[in-house]
Design a protein around this motif. Structure first.
Motif, short mmCIF file in Angstrom:
data_model
loop_
_atom_site.label_atom_id
_atom_site.label_comp_id
_atom_site.label_asym_id
_atom_site.label_seq_id
_atom_site.Cartn_x
_atom_site.Cartn_y
_atom_site.Cartn_z
N GLU A 1 -7.86 6.36 -7.86
CA GLU A 1 -6.42 6.51 -8.11
C GLU A 1 -6.15 7.54 -9.20
O GLU A 1 -5.23 8.34 -9.10
N HIS B 1 -1.32 6.58 1.36
CA HIS B 1 -2.68 6.03 1.50
C HIS B 1 -2.85 5.42 2.89
O HIS B 1 -3.18 4.24 3.01
N ARG C 1 2.85 8.49 -9.01
CA ARG C 1 2.52 9.51 -8.00
C ARG C 1 3.68 9.73 -7.03
O ARG C 1 4.01 10.85 -6.68
N ILE C 2 4.32 8.62 -6.62
CA ILE C 2 5.46 8.76 -5.70
C ILE C 2 6.61 9.50 -6.39
O ILE C 2 7.27 10.35 -5.80
N ASP D 1 0.48 4.38 -8.64
CA ASP D 1 1.16 4.60 -7.35
C ASP D 1 2.60 5.04 -7.58
O ASP D 1 3.08 6.00 -6.98
N VAL E 1 8.33 -0.42 -5.49
CA VAL E 1 7.35 -0.26 -4.39
C VAL E 1 7.95 -0.82 -3.09
O VAL E 1 7.85 -0.20 -2.03
N ASN F 1 -3.28 0.14 -10.98
CA ASN F 1 -3.13 1.01 -9.81
C ASN F 1 -1.68 1.10 -9.33
O ASN F 1 -1.25 2.14 -8.85
N VAL F 2 -0.92 -0.01 -9.46
CA VAL F 2 0.48 0.03 -9.02
C VAL F 2 1.26 1.01 -9.89
O VAL F 2 2.08 1.78 -9.39
N ASN G 1 8.72 1.28 0.35
CA ASN G 1 7.90 0.83 1.48
C ASN G 1 8.68 0.03 2.52
O ASN G 1 8.10 -0.48 3.47
N VAL H 1 0.86 -1.20 0.00
CA VAL H 1 0.00 0.00 0.00
C VAL H 1 0.89 1.24 0.00
O VAL H 1 1.86 1.32 0.75
N ALA H 2 0.55 2.21 -0.85
CA ALA H 2 1.38 3.42 -0.96
C ALA H 2 1.43 4.17 0.37
O ALA H 2 0.44 4.22 1.10
#
Length: 452
Positions: A203, A49, A156-157, A153, A121, A149-150, A125, A45-46
């Motif tokens: 998203e 979020h 966005r990061i 994510d 990710v 969605n990944v 994380n 999970v980002a």
């Protein structure tokens, strides 16, 4: 009945929760490879979020039940076999998820500058296996292959203002690396069209509203799509309408305060080759085959047209899906689909063995999908107990037997109260830095902290 669950992510915890709730005498032991629990909730999970991570509170209640025990730092398949677990428990549920990623299978994918989104990710994380990734963020353009969605994510990061990230549980080392990042343009490329994207509207909206980053969508990609989605299911219709609206917005209609960064979606392009720099060591771009769609809706296939184009970039992130791996030679596994063959969670040809989550159905869906899926598997276990398919007349030793095996092999499990010490240390470190937690990324450090 003594039952055991392998994996402490959402699938494992939801399976345990359902078993404990609907059988008032069941004892459930959860085994986890890492010292720390929660799987993809912690590592997938980002960081921006935090609301999605609230399920950890529910999982903690389950773990604290006097009929549930957590044993971290135990790699099933290596420290103890599935066969040994089956001898110690009346039923074993495999819920260990998807710990690998699908590969592109194209020339150049091993060049420097090419990473899987899964590893990226894991890096931001704090997944221990990705702590040394050190992605090169010194280029201006990044290409993300995938429209899920990944992929969003990761985009966005890469483009988020540091002030937003500083307040999250992103790791200190990745925050430092992002602070020096030169990435300004991020393109998300997919083989199919706008009607086949796999991300969700929440998203996408978040990406469109990201401060300091401007969405760049080509209006010609959306010609005629308003009519095409008239009768589509509501989520698909709303998602498409949001893309169309974003594509047609004229610069100036929406104040984009000096957006120094931009991102966009590119459609109907299939990666053929990652192109090397002149010295052959690094990625400098990706050659794409242009595609056309055969069929419509989710079933549409991308077929190469024969035309190609090159997209320049110094960073390539492949986000084409996660993949489960076989855990133990004794467990049936379908390598083509990356799942354990099963019906309603009952592993085919292996009585007393079950599976839930991504290793059961493939790496798709969100946490709620996994919850329902895990309840379904737990229900199969309960039905088999009720029908006498699982013979509980003979007592099983559970961790009594497994603990002896682990001890003889020099493996020391981590308890849930040990995890709570690690958790408290992370929260205290985070508080000092003004964030919810500062994750410890090195398992050795975690073990030292609990006095190992």
């Amino acid at each position: 009945p003594r039952l055991c669950v392998v994996g402490s992510g959402p699938a494992g915890f939801y399976t345990a929760q359902h078993l404990l709730k609907h059988h008032d005498r069941a004892q459930v032991d959860i085994y986890e490879k890492l010292p720390v629990p929660f799987g993809l909730v912690r590592f997938g999970v980002a960081p921006d979020h935090p609301e999605v991570k609230n399920v950890i509170n529910t999982f903690t209640q389950t773990a604290r039940s006097d009929r549930c025990s957590y044993y971290g730092n135990v790699a099933v398949g290596k420290d103890v076999t599935v066969g040994e677990l089956q001898q110690a428990y009346h039923a074993v549920v495999l819920s260990y998820g998807a710990e690998d990623n699908r590969v592109l299978g194209i020339p150049g994918e091993n060049l420097a500058g090419v990473y899987s989104a899964r590893a990226f990710v894991g890096w931001y994380n704090g997944l221990p296996e990705n702590q040394h990734l050190k992605p090169d963020l010194s280029c201006e353009t990044a290409l993300i292959l995938g429209h899920g969605n990944v992929a969003l994510d990761v985009a966005r990061i890469l483009l988020s203002p540091l002030d937003l990230l500083r307040k999250t549980d992103i790791t200190a080392s990745s925050l430092a690396a992002l602070a020096c990042s030169k990435v300004k343009h991020v393109w998300l490329v997919g083989r199919r069209g706008p009607l086949q994207v796999a991300f969700t509207i929440k998203e996408l909206r978040e990406m469109i509203n990201l401060p300091g980053a401007r969405p760049v969508l080509d209006p010609s990609d959306f010609t005629g799509l308003r009519d095409a989605v008239k009768d589509a299911p509501r989520p698909r219709k709303r998602l498409t309408e949001l893309m169309i609206q974003t594509a047609l917005e004229k610069p100036g209609e929406k104040p984009v305060a000096a957006a120094a960064r931009e991102w966009g979606l590119r459609f109907q392009r299939s990666p053929q080759e990652v192109l090397p720099t002149a010295d052959g060591t690094r990625a400098r771009g990706v050659r794409m085959a242009l595609t056309r769609l055969q069929g419509s809706g989710d079933a549409a296939k991308a077929v190469p047209t024969g035309e190609v184009e090159e997209l320049e970039c110094g960073l390539v992130l492949s986000s084409i899906g996660y993949r489960s791996l076989p855990l133990d030679p004794a467990v049936p596994f379908d390598p083509q689909h990356g799942v354990i063959p099963n019906s309603s969670g009952r592993v085919r040809g292996a009585p007393g063995l079950y599976c839930s989550g991504w290793v059961k159905r493939g790496p798709t869906g969100v946490i709620i999908t996994t919850m329902n899926d895990s309840f379904d598997t737990a229900q199969s276990v309960l039905e088999d107990l009720q029908a006498g398919v699982l013979d509980v007349s003979a007592p099983r030793e559970g961790f009594g037997a497994v603990g002896s095996i682990l001890h003889s092999r020099g493996v020391r499990p981590v308890s849930f109260s040990d995890w709570e010490k690690i958790d408290a240390a992370e929260v205290a470190r985070g508080k000092a830095a003004g964030k919810p937690r500062e994750k410890i990324v090195d398992p050795e450090e975690m073990l030292q902290l609990i006095g190992r």
